[in-house]
Each structure stands twice: as structure tokens, then as C-alpha cells.
Design an enzyme around this catalytic site. Structure first.
Site, mmCIF file in Angstrom:
data_model
loop_
_atom_site.group_PDB
_atom_site.id
_atom_site.type_symbol
_atom_site.label_atom_id
_atom_site.label_comp_id
_atom_site.label_asym_id
_atom_site.label_seq_id
_atom_site.Cartn_x
_atom_site.Cartn_y
_atom_site.Cartn_z
ATOM 1 N N GLY A 174 72.576 -22.154 60.732
ATOM 2 C CA GLY A 174 73.102 -21.933 62.078
ATOM 3 C C GLY A 174 74.472 -21.284 62.045
ATOM 4 O O GLY A 174 74.848 -20.664 61.051
ATOM 5 N N ALA A 175 75.211 -21.413 63.172
ATOM 6 C CA ALA A 175 76.497 -20.713 63.332
ATOM 7 C C ALA A 175 76.293 -19.232 62.992
ATOM 8 O O ALA A 175 77.001 -18.642 62.171
ATOM 9 C CB ALA A 175 77.580 -21.343 62.462
ATOM 10 N N HIS B 35 73.529 -12.738 59.698
ATOM 11 C CA HIS B 35 72.226 -13.379 59.895
ATOM 12 C C HIS B 35 71.299 -12.495 60.733
ATOM 13 O O HIS B 35 70.103 -12.382 60.453
ATOM 14 C CB HIS B 35 72.393 -14.715 60.628
ATOM 15 C CG HIS B 35 73.154 -15.760 59.883
ATOM 16 N ND1 HIS B 35 74.411 -16.153 60.243
ATOM 17 C CD2 HIS B 35 72.820 -16.500 58.796
ATOM 18 C CE1 HIS B 35 74.830 -17.096 59.427
ATOM 19 N NE2 HIS B 35 73.893 -17.326 58.530
ATOM 20 N N GLY C 114 70.561 -13.774 52.765
ATOM 21 C CA GLY C 114 71.755 -12.945 52.694
ATOM 22 C C GLY C 114 72.235 -12.832 51.260
ATOM 23 O O GLY C 114 71.778 -13.570 50.376
ATOM 24 N N LYS D 28 74.335 -13.731 48.468
ATOM 25 C CA LYS D 28 75.094 -14.954 48.210
ATOM 26 C C LYS D 28 76.220 -14.647 47.246
ATOM 27 O O LYS D 28 76.335 -13.554 46.706
ATOM 28 C CB LYS D 28 74.178 -16.014 47.603
ATOM 29 C CG LYS D 28 72.922 -16.294 48.409
ATOM 30 C CD LYS D 28 73.257 -16.925 49.751
ATOM 31 C CE LYS D 28 72.002 -17.310 50.491
ATOM 32 N NZ LYS D 28 72.281 -17.663 51.886
HETATM 33 O O1 PAF Z 1 73.115 -20.026 52.493
HETATM 34 C C1 PAF Z 1 72.758 -20.821 53.358
HETATM 35 O O2 PAF Z 1 72.935 -20.628 54.555
HETATM 36 C C2 PAF Z 1 72.115 -22.109 52.916
HETATM 37 O O3 PAF Z 1 72.523 -22.450 51.637
HETATM 38 C C3 PAF Z 1 70.589 -22.080 52.965
HETATM 39 C C4 PAF Z 1 70.006 -21.023 52.026
HETATM 40 C C5 PAF Z 1 70.121 -21.827 54.393
HETATM 41 C C6 PAF Z 1 70.024 -23.440 52.535
HETATM 42 O O4 PAF Z 1 70.515 -24.489 53.328
#
Ligand code: PAF
Length: 156
Positions: A34-35, A40, A150, A152
Site C-alpha cells: 500500500g501507500a 507502483h 518494482g 528492489k
Molecule cells: O517490496 C514490498 O513492497 C514488499 O516487500 C512486498 C514484496 C510487497 C512483500 O510484502
């Protein structure tokens, strides 16, 4: 503004995905906490290029937070997230509770060796297990044709 369908149970998630599959539609998943921000939303766009339907999970996953990290302070803004997902034409938001994801007696976790050893794990020993566990659960619950993540940090 249109909003995605919102479901908070695994059963409802599976039922919707089963219906889409029956109609020959492919399903892409975007796991999030979220957020939501533009990053996203760009993942939703990619997902919709790869599949006819896009599921976005919104779940602040407690198992990837250490006791010293403030899970309660993680931003939660579901109404705003749903508006953004509607504008991006995501089809379904999966917003499970902690109890839905980790029912009483839950005892399984996924521990990834190799790349998750050392570095950040030295400071956040439960982080990678928490991420791997929740992502595995989400993929097994939705069984999407593909998932979009996304970029990372290096180790993740
Ligand atoms: O990167 C994230 O937002 C979180 O680590 C994920 C992949 C949604 C898992 O909770």
C-alpha cells in the site's frame, strides 16, 4: 472515479480469478504494502500489458518487520490507494487482514539461502524470510500468470 473490486478473503480472491480464467483471461499480480505512488502505478501498467486482468495486493506484512521496527507507523491509506488503482484500471485489490494471511497456528516460513545471507540480514535477520514467505503465500493464493515487482534494493 471507478475503483477496483476489493476482496479481503482468499476464497473471494480465488473465486474471482477462477471466473476470469474460465473466460480465458490472463491474470497479473502486483504485490504491494500500500501507500501507493507512481512507481507502483507503473507496475500496474506493465501488468496490464502482460495480462487482461490485474490484481494488486495491499498488505502490510508484519513478518518482514523486526520487533524494533515500527509496524504500526507504516503508512496506511487504503481509500487513496483504491482511487489510484481505479484510475490505473487495476481490476481487483486484495486487502487481507493479518488473520487471513497468518491464521492462528500458522507455522510455515520460507527461508531463502544464498543471496539473503549477510549484508542487510546481519541487521534485519527476519526481513528476507518475511518477504519470501508472504510473496510465496500471495502467489499460491492468486496463482497469477505473472507477477510484477518494482526494482528492489541490491540484495532483495
Ligand atoms: O517490496 C514490498 O513492497 C514488499 O516487500 C512486498 C514484496 C510487497 C512483500 O510484502
Amino acid at each position: 472515479m471507478s475503483q477496483p473490486v476489493v476482496v479481503d478473503s482468499v476464497a473471494a480472491l480465488r473465486a474471482q480469478i477462477r471466473d476470469w480464467r474460465r473466460d480465458g483471461l490472463r491474470v497479473a499480480m502486483v504485490p504491494t504494502m500500500g501507500a501507493l505512488h507512481d512507481g507502483h502505478i507503473s507496475l500496474v501498467r506493465i501488468a496490464l500489458q502482460k495480462a487482461e486482468r490485474c490484481v494488486v495486493s495491499i498488505f502490510v506484512n508484519p513478518t518482514q518487520f523486526a520487533p524494533s521496527e515500527d509496524l504500526d507507523k507504516y503508512p496506511r491509506q487504503l481509500a487513496r490507494d483504491l482511487d489510484q488503482l481505479g484510475a490505473a484500471k487495476a481490476d481487483l485489490a486484495f486487502t487481507p487482514t493479518v488473520g487471513e494471511m497468518y491464521p492462528a497456528g500458522f507455522a510455515t516460513k520460507i527461508s531463502v539461502g544464498g543471496p539473503s545471507a549477510g549484508l542487510e540480514s546481519d541487521f534485519r535477520p527476519t526481513f528476507f524470510d518475511g518477504v519470501a514467505t508472504v510473496v510465496a503465500k500471495l502467489l499460491l493464493q492468486a496463482t497469477p500468470d505473472c507477477a510484477v515487482f518494482g526494482e528492489k534494493d541490491y540484495q532483495q
